[in-house]
Design an enzyme around this catalytic site. Structure first.
Site, PDB file in Angstrom:
ATOM      1  N   ASP A 100      31.174 -14.417 -46.826  1.00 62.46           N
ATOM      2  CA  ASP A 100      30.922 -14.937 -44.896  1.00 62.46           C
ATOM      3  C   ASP A 100      31.555 -16.236 -45.143  1.00 62.46           C
ATOM      4  OD1 ASP A 100      29.466 -12.855 -43.843  1.00 62.46           O
ATOM      5  OD2 ASP A 100      28.056 -13.141 -44.930  1.00 62.46           O
ATOM      6  N   PHE A 134      16.643 -14.263 -42.637  1.00 63.25           N
ATOM      7  CA  PHE A 134      17.196 -13.826 -43.678  1.00 63.25           C
ATOM      8  C   PHE A 134      18.066 -12.351 -42.833  1.00 63.25           C
ATOM      9  CE2 PHE A 134      16.725 -16.099 -47.541  1.00 63.25           C
ATOM     10  CZ  PHE A 134      16.795 -17.240 -47.379  1.00 63.25           C
ATOM     11  N   HIS A 139      16.930  -5.042 -58.764  1.00 61.87           N
ATOM     12  CA  HIS A 139      17.347  -7.344 -59.208  1.00 61.87           C
ATOM     13  C   HIS A 139      16.613  -7.837 -58.738  1.00 61.87           C
ATOM     14  CE1 HIS A 139      20.891 -10.005 -59.331  1.00 61.87           C
ATOM     15  NE2 HIS A 139      20.252 -10.248 -58.696  1.00 61.87           N
ATOM     16  N   GLU A 193      17.817 -13.224 -60.032  1.00 61.73           N
ATOM     17  CA  GLU A 193      19.376 -14.123 -59.198  1.00 61.73           C
ATOM     18  C   GLU A 193      18.850 -15.386 -58.348  1.00 61.73           C
ATOM     19  OE1 GLU A 193      21.325 -11.868 -56.354  1.00 61.73           O
ATOM     20  OE2 GLU A 193      20.861 -14.148 -54.635  1.00 61.73           O
TER      21      GLU A 193
END
Ligand SMILES: Cc1cc2nc3c(=O)[nH]c(=O)nc-3n(C[C@H](O)[C@H](O)[C@H](O)COP(=O)(O)OP(=O)(O)OC[C@H]3O[C@@H](n4cnc5c(N)ncnc54)[C@H](O)[C@@H]3O)c2cc1C
Length: 275
Positions: free
Chosen positions: A99, A206, A256, A8
């Protein structure tokens, strides 16, 4: 079953960021991932940059999967974007609620990701392979474990083909989630999302925001390393490689990586895993 590996990126903001991403992409392309996904800023704030980044990846002969979040969007706006991706031959997508950015009011025409998945199927049939998000440690706004799992099942029922999890550091929580999902008849691949550890302060920020738990022992250990970045990275590589080995050893259908646009940590974990 063959395993799926994917990486990603986020769309870069500056010319330097674009160059850095190209270097990371080229280095990671050698690992032959199934796809590179590109995030979509809250409320569509990176709409054009996500598209540009995706098209550049695709132009290299690689498979790109845009993320698409629906909150704050109209049906018409989403349909336009789907058509744009389709006209460029993009066939893989990560469908999310997203969001709302602070200060933005009004949720638009979609409330939850299952509505987006249903809309993608309604307007484009089977053109896209649709990934959705899964939360082994429970989404931060969910009422409880069970309703969150039911909402996950709702996205699968609406047409999701596979799922990528929020990152986590506790393999048991992942395996339990997969078991619970299977008991409810969910049989799509649920691929663990992996966050390499490079910077403790950023990781803590995070994690607090997205509800990913940093186990106490790991938090304490990382805290005690202060600003010794070399030791933080070394510990991070050990911990995350061990996590990946446990996940793959326990039957996870792939990994991932949240690369943060850096190839180095992912390449090193990959090498250590002997993939
Ligand atoms: C792999 C991955 C990639 C991501 N990429 C991005 C990105 O590119 N851009 C971005 O902005 N964010 C991204 N996110 C973060 C994501 O947008 C947030 O976690 C967001 O809060 C939830 O999105 P969702 O698609 O999981 O939402 P949903 O599946 O809609 O769930 C959101 C919350 O609503 C609840 N819910 C779901 N359906 C219903 C219903 N029908 N009724 C009542 N409650 C319901 C759920 O239990 C959950 O608490 C990503 C997350 C993951 C795991």
């Amino acid at each position: 079953m063959s395993r799926t590996f994917s990486f990603e990126f986020f769309p870069p903001k500056t010319p330097e960021g674009v160059e850095k991403l190209r270097a990371a992409r080229d280095a990671l392309a050698r690992l032959a991932p199934k796809f590179f996904s590109v995030t979509f800023g809250a409320g569509g704030s990176t709409r054009d940059r996500t598209l540009e980044t995706v098209l550049e990846i695709q132009a290299q002969g690689l498979t790109a999967a845009p993320h698409l979040s629906c909150i704050g969007s109209s049906r018409e706006g989403i349909r336009e974007l789907l058509n744009t991706y389709r006209s460029h031959g993009i066939r893989h997508m990560v469908a999310l609620r997203g969001d709302l950015p602070s200060g933005m009011v009004g949720v638009g025409e979609f409330n939850y990701a299952n509505e987006l998945v249903a809309y993608i199927r309604e307007t484009t049939g089977d053109w896209f392979h649709i990934e959705v998000a899964a939360y082994p440690e429970v989404h931060p706004q969910a009422r409880n474990y069970e309703t969150d799992l039911q909402h996950f099942a709702g996205k699968v029922k609406a047409g999701a083909d596979s799922a990528i999890t929020q990152y986590f550091f506790n393999a048991d929580g992942y395996f339990r989630f997969v078991d619970e999902a299977m008991k409810r008849g969910i049989d799509i691949p649920i691929v663990p999302g992996i966050m390499p550890i490079n910077n403790y302060m950023q990781l803590a920020r995070f994690s607090d925001a997205c509800g990913a738990e940093i186990p106490r022992w790991l938090r304490k250990k990382l805290e005690s390393l202060g600003d010794d970045t070399a030791s933080i990275k070394a510990l991070g590589l050990d911990v995350v490689t061990d996590l990946c080995a446990r996940l793959l050893g326990g039957g996870a259908p792939g990994l991932h990586f949240y690369t943060m646009n850096q190839a180095g940590p992912t390449l090193e974990i990959w090498r250590r895993l002997g993939l």
